[in-house]
Design a protein around this motif. Structure first.
Motif, PDB file in Angstrom:
ATOM      1  N   LYS A  52     -15.797  -5.976  -3.116  1.00  0.00           N
ATOM      2  CA  LYS A  52     -16.043  -6.666  -4.365  1.00  0.00           C
ATOM      3  C   LYS A  52     -17.492  -6.482  -4.806  1.00  0.00           C
ATOM      4  O   LYS A  52     -18.366  -6.221  -3.975  1.00  0.00           O
ATOM      5  N   GLU A  56     -18.561 -10.078  -1.249  1.00  0.00           N
ATOM      6  CA  GLU A  56     -17.952 -11.215  -0.552  1.00  0.00           C
ATOM      7  C   GLU A  56     -16.535 -10.938  -0.075  1.00  0.00           C
ATOM      8  O   GLU A  56     -15.993 -11.705   0.724  1.00  0.00           O
ATOM      9  N   SER A  57     -15.924  -9.896  -0.561  1.00  0.00           N
ATOM     10  CA  SER A  57     -14.557  -9.586  -0.152  1.00  0.00           C
ATOM     11  C   SER A  57     -14.384  -8.090   0.043  1.00  0.00           C
ATOM     12  O   SER A  57     -14.994  -7.291  -0.676  1.00  0.00           O
ATOM     13  N   SER A  59     -11.101  -5.203   1.238  1.00  0.00           N
ATOM     14  CA  SER A  59      -9.677  -5.020   1.471  1.00  0.00           C
ATOM     15  C   SER A  59      -9.451  -3.601   1.938  1.00  0.00           C
ATOM     16  O   SER A  59     -10.159  -2.676   1.491  1.00  0.00           O
TER      17      SER A  59
END
Length: 123
Positions: A52, A56-57, A59
């Motif tokens: 992101k 913070e993210s 995948s």
């Protein structure tokens, strides 16, 4: 407009590691989500993972989960793909891409692409 250039590809033995870099120029990457894709011979470009815009993210595709890690260094305007325990099936041209959709896993969800860097996994 942001321009992206990947580097760090090369030949590695099975079980080895490589770190790919995606360096941006022309504009800061801070507002973009960054994705990594790969394309194996005769196959469509596939999603590898993404981070992101704020870091913070992340995948990952199931095929690389636990082996690949994406990080970003906004001070260097660069995103990294750390690849460990590489397998022959990881051999591909790897592309980084920038986009505004989270979580984008399809190529059309990214508007800016680098030219790619080749990874060969062979003994």
């Amino acid at each position: 407009q942001v321009q992206l250039v990947e580097s760090g590809g090369g030949l590695v033995q099975p079980g080895g590691s490589l770190r790919l870099s995606c360096a941006a120029s022309g504009r800061s990457l801070r507002t973009y989500n960054e994705g990594w894709f790969r394309q194996r011979p005769g196959m469509e470009r596939e999603f590898v993972g993404a981070i992101k815009y704020n870091g913070e993210s992340t995948s990952y595709a199931d095929s690389v989960k636990g082996r690949f890690t994406i990080t970003r260094d906004d001070a260097k305007n660069t995103v990294y793909l750390q690849m460990n325990d590489l397998k022959p099936e990881d051999a591909a041209v790897y592309y980084c891409a920038a986009g505004s959709i989270w979580l984008g896993t399809a190529t059309y969800e990214y508007s800016i692409w680098g030219p790619g860097t080749r990874v060969t996994v062979s003994s």
